[in-house]
Design a protein around this motif. Structure first.
Motif, PDB file in Angstrom:
ATOM      1  N   TYR A  46       0.842  -1.209   0.000  1.00 20.33           N
ATOM      2  CA  TYR A  46       0.000   0.000   0.000  1.00 20.33           C
ATOM      3  C   TYR A  46       0.873   1.254   0.000  1.00 20.33           C
ATOM      4  O   TYR A  46       0.850   2.035   0.954  1.00 20.33           O
ATOM      5  CB  TYR A  46      -0.926  -0.004   1.220  1.00 20.33           C
ATOM      6  CG  TYR A  46      -1.744  -1.265   1.337  1.00 20.33           C
ATOM      7  CD1 TYR A  46      -2.816  -1.507   0.476  1.00 20.33           C
ATOM      8  CD2 TYR A  46      -1.436  -2.235   2.301  1.00 20.33           C
ATOM      9  CE1 TYR A  46      -3.560  -2.680   0.574  1.00 20.33           C
ATOM     10  CE2 TYR A  46      -2.179  -3.404   2.395  1.00 20.33           C
ATOM     11  CZ  TYR A  46      -3.232  -3.616   1.534  1.00 20.33           C
ATOM     12  OH  TYR A  46      -3.966  -4.774   1.629  1.00 20.33           O
ATOM     13  N   ARG A  53      -0.282   4.831   1.042  1.00 20.08           N
ATOM     14  CA  ARG A  53      -0.603   5.116   2.452  1.00 20.08           C
ATOM     15  C   ARG A  53       0.676   5.503   3.194  1.00 20.08           C
ATOM     16  O   ARG A  53       1.285   4.694   3.875  1.00 20.08           O
ATOM     17  CB  ARG A  53      -1.219   3.888   3.131  1.00 20.08           C
ATOM     18  CG  ARG A  53      -2.407   3.313   2.428  1.00 20.08           C
ATOM     19  CD  ARG A  53      -3.636   4.068   2.759  1.00 20.08           C
ATOM     20  NE  ARG A  53      -4.784   3.391   2.170  1.00 20.08           N
ATOM     21  CZ  ARG A  53      -6.008   3.682   2.474  1.00 20.08           C
ATOM     22  NH1 ARG A  53      -6.256   4.604   3.366  1.00 20.08           N
ATOM     23  NH2 ARG A  53      -6.988   3.052   1.891  1.00 20.08           N
ATOM     24  N   ASN A  60      -5.386  -0.939  10.200  1.00 16.26           N
ATOM     25  CA  ASN A  60      -6.151   0.316  10.210  1.00 16.26           C
ATOM     26  C   ASN A  60      -5.507   1.373   9.327  1.00 16.26           C
ATOM     27  O   ASN A  60      -6.190   2.062   8.563  1.00 16.26           O
ATOM     28  CB  ASN A  60      -6.300   0.845  11.639  1.00 16.26           C
ATOM     29  CG  ASN A  60      -7.257   0.020  12.475  1.00 16.26           C
ATOM     30  OD1 ASN A  60      -8.066  -0.745  11.958  1.00 16.26           O
ATOM     31  ND2 ASN A  60      -7.148   0.152  13.792  1.00 16.26           N
ATOM     32  N   GLY A 112      -6.062   0.654   5.833  1.00 22.13           N
ATOM     33  CA  GLY A 112      -7.469   0.710   5.438  1.00 22.13           C
ATOM     34  C   GLY A 112      -8.005  -0.644   5.007  1.00 22.13           C
ATOM     35  O   GLY A 112      -8.871  -0.722   4.135  1.00 22.13           O
ATOM     36  N   VAL A 113      -7.476  -1.716   5.615  1.00 22.20           N
ATOM     37  CA  VAL A 113      -7.906  -3.071   5.263  1.00 22.20           C
ATOM     38  C   VAL A 113      -8.255  -3.843   6.529  1.00 22.20           C
ATOM     39  O   VAL A 113      -7.908  -3.431   7.634  1.00 22.20           O
ATOM     40  CB  VAL A 113      -6.808  -3.829   4.476  1.00 22.20           C
ATOM     41  CG1 VAL A 113      -6.489  -3.112   3.168  1.00 22.20           C
ATOM     42  CG2 VAL A 113      -5.545  -4.005   5.306  1.00 22.20           C
ATOM     43  N   SER A 114      -8.886  -4.978   6.351  1.00 19.92           N
ATOM     44  CA  SER A 114      -9.197  -5.840   7.490  1.00 19.92           C
ATOM     45  C   SER A 114      -7.948  -6.616   7.894  1.00 19.92           C
ATOM     46  O   SER A 114      -6.987  -6.739   7.128  1.00 19.92           O
ATOM     47  CB  SER A 114     -10.307  -6.826   7.117  1.00 19.92           C
ATOM     48  OG  SER A 114      -9.821  -7.762   6.161  1.00 19.92           O
TER      49      SER A 114
END
Length: 122
Positions: free
Chosen positions: A22, A25, A46, A49-51
């Motif tokens: 990512y 980010r 977090n 932005g993913v589980s």
């Protein structure tokens, strides 16, 4: 190409894996991760932005590992490693495949653990 901070400290391997996946980010590269692996895992998920499950898939791909099945292993598999060994190396016995004990770990960056587990599991 801008200079990206190199992750160091607690669970830097997790931070590097997420930053590679990512790159959009920037907070991932700048974060200071807590000492607790579960807290670090949640923070990285977090910030990305993913589980947690999606982060696990990313880590498994980057370390060329199978994603551990969810749920509890049967008692025969669970008994292949002592609780003391499992806690010492932060692993959980999950299955036996082709005569090999498969373990789940949240910290796949420690390849030396495999040799210790081979010895402990017999």
């Amino acid at each position: 190409m801008p200079n990206t901070p190199v992750a160091t400290g607690h669970h830097a391997w997790l931070q590097r894996a997420a930053t590679r996946q990512y790159p959009e980010r920037p907070a991932l590269a700048l974060a200071t991760l807590p000492a607790s692996l579960s807290d670090a895992w949640q923070l990285v998920a977090n910030l990305a932005g993913v589980s947690s499950q999606e982060l696990a898939q990313v880590v498994a791909r980057q370390f060329d590992l199978k994603l551990a099945p969810t749920g509890r292993p049967d008692r025969d598999v669970a008994g292949k490693l002592s609780r003391e060994v499992a806690e010492r190396f932060d692993v959980a016995p999950m299955a036996i495949e082709a005569g090999a004990l498969l373990v789940a770990t949240a910290a796949p960056s420690q390849p030396e653990v495999a040799s210790h587990l081979r010895f402990a599991a017999g």
